[in-house]
Write a protein that holds these residues in place. Structure first.
Motif, PDB file in Angstrom:
ATOM      1  N   LEU A   4     -11.678  12.607  19.677  1.00  0.00           N
ATOM      2  CA  LEU A   4     -12.188  13.824  20.305  1.00  0.00           C
ATOM      3  C   LEU A   4     -11.105  14.881  20.489  1.00  0.00           C
ATOM      4  O   LEU A   4     -11.276  15.815  21.263  1.00  0.00           O
ATOM      5  N   HIS A   5      -9.988  14.708  19.796  1.00  0.00           N
ATOM      6  CA  HIS A   5      -8.987  15.764  19.816  1.00  0.00           C
ATOM      7  C   HIS A   5      -8.269  15.805  18.469  1.00  0.00           C
ATOM      8  O   HIS A   5      -8.227  14.816  17.739  1.00  0.00           O
ATOM      9  N   ALA A   6      -7.750  16.970  18.150  1.00  0.00           N
ATOM     10  CA  ALA A   6      -6.985  17.157  16.921  1.00  0.00           C
ATOM     11  C   ALA A   6      -5.749  17.974  17.253  1.00  0.00           C
ATOM     12  O   ALA A   6      -5.829  18.953  18.002  1.00  0.00           O
ATOM     13  N   ALA A   7      -4.608  17.548  16.726  1.00  0.00           N
ATOM     14  CA  ALA A   7      -3.344  18.231  16.994  1.00  0.00           C
ATOM     15  C   ALA A   7      -2.982  19.126  15.814  1.00  0.00           C
ATOM     16  O   ALA A   7      -3.088  18.716  14.657  1.00  0.00           O
ATOM     17  N   VAL A   8      -2.546  20.340  16.140  1.00  0.00           N
ATOM     18  CA  VAL A   8      -2.185  21.312  15.104  1.00  0.00           C
ATOM     19  C   VAL A   8      -0.770  21.811  15.378  1.00  0.00           C
ATOM     20  O   VAL A   8      -0.562  22.645  16.266  1.00  0.00           O
ATOM     21  N   PRO A   9       0.232  21.303  14.654  1.00  0.00           N
ATOM     22  CA  PRO A   9       1.595  21.791  14.857  1.00  0.00           C
ATOM     23  C   PRO A   9       1.805  23.157  14.212  1.00  0.00           C
ATOM     24  O   PRO A   9       1.091  23.545  13.287  1.00  0.00           O
ATOM     25  N   GLY A  10       2.795  23.879  14.739  1.00  0.00           N
ATOM     26  CA  GLY A  10       3.159  25.159  14.143  1.00  0.00           C
ATOM     27  C   GLY A  10       2.432  26.355  14.712  1.00  0.00           C
ATOM     28  O   GLY A  10       2.624  27.478  14.239  1.00  0.00           O
ATOM     29  N   SER A 161      -2.490  23.854   8.258  1.00  0.00           N
ATOM     30  CA  SER A 161      -2.566  23.626   6.810  1.00  0.00           C
ATOM     31  C   SER A 161      -3.472  22.450   6.460  1.00  0.00           C
ATOM     32  O   SER A 161      -3.617  22.108   5.286  1.00  0.00           O
ATOM     33  N   LYS A 162      -4.082  21.837   7.460  1.00  0.00           N
ATOM     34  CA  LYS A 162      -4.900  20.643   7.236  1.00  0.00           C
ATOM     35  C   LYS A 162      -6.377  21.012   7.160  1.00  0.00           C
ATOM     36  O   LYS A 162      -6.905  21.693   8.042  1.00  0.00           O
ATOM     37  N   ARG A 163      -7.025  20.544   6.113  1.00  0.00           N
ATOM     38  CA  ARG A 163      -8.456  20.784   5.940  1.00  0.00           C
ATOM     39  C   ARG A 163      -9.234  19.637   6.585  1.00  0.00           C
ATOM     40  O   ARG A 163      -8.987  18.463   6.299  1.00  0.00           O
TER      41      ARG A 163
END
Length: 213
Positions: A4-10, A161-163
């Motif tokens: 239930l969570h997604a991490a997005v660096p940058g 950058s992740k699809r």
């Protein structure tokens, strides 16, 4: 919490947000846009059929037999995907990687495919929708498919950058899933934030449990 969570660096922390539905950590293997609600099935096995049961040896004596067996597999695969389409299935969610011939016919018949989903993602979808995985190779491959979930939307989502795949399911329980998108400069910061939030949610669960008692 992991599903239930997604991490997005940058990205800056201020870019963090909450999205309705689920964000699946995979890209589409086949994407066929569909308007309105769509029916989805879960599968935990390859949809490309085999010639024999597990543990049974199949001997091919000639090139002709080999080619004939490959044609049978191809026709059977097409028939299965066509059967999905005839049951208005527009989304296939798979815990296993599907063969290229499955992806080919899925695109041909307008069925989107997301493969290699994590066990916790499959379990969460089952919990939300009340749907068990579809077993295509049972007693009657052409029976009506009743193991379908309803999704209000299903679309690509780019996180940094992740699809990924963003999908909203109609829930059969009080739980209405939302996904937390955590942004931060580096993975380490996101991991710290995720751990802190998980601890906070766990504490809140314990508090509400004591109140209910």
């Amino acid at each position: 919490f992991a599903a239930l969570h997604a991490a997005v660096p940058g990205l800056p922390l201020a870019s963090s947000t909450v999205l309705p539905g689920l964000v699946l950590s995979r890209d589409f293997a086949a994407y066929c846009p569909a308007e309105g609600e769509l029916r989805a099935v879960l599968v935990t096995e390859p949809l490309r059929p085999t010639l024999t049961a597990p543990g049974v040896e199949f001997v091919v004596d000639s090139e002709g037999q080999y080619q004939a067996s490959q044609r049978w597999i191809t026709r059977r695969t097409e028939a299965l995907v066509e059967h999905l389409q005839s049951n208005n299935v527009k989304l296939l969610l798979s815990s296993t990687k599907q063969d290229e011939v499955v992806i080919y016919y899925a695109k041909l018949y307008g069925v989107s495919v997301v493969e290699c989903l994590l066990p916790e993602e499959m379990a969460l979808i089952s919990e939300i929708t009340g749907v068990l995985p579809y077993a295509p190779f049972g007693d009657n491959m052409y029976r009506e498919i009743t193991e379908t979930a309803v999704a209000s939307f299903c679309q690509p989502l780019l996180l940094g950058s992740k699809r990924c795949v963003h999908v909203g399911f109609t829930s059969v329980c009080a739980f209405q899933p939302h996904c937390l998108i955590l942004c931060g400069p580096v993975d380490g910061v996101n991991e710290q934030h995720a751990a802190a939030l998980q601890e906070a949610f766990t504490m809140l669960q314990q508090v509400f449990k004591r109140v209910d008692q």
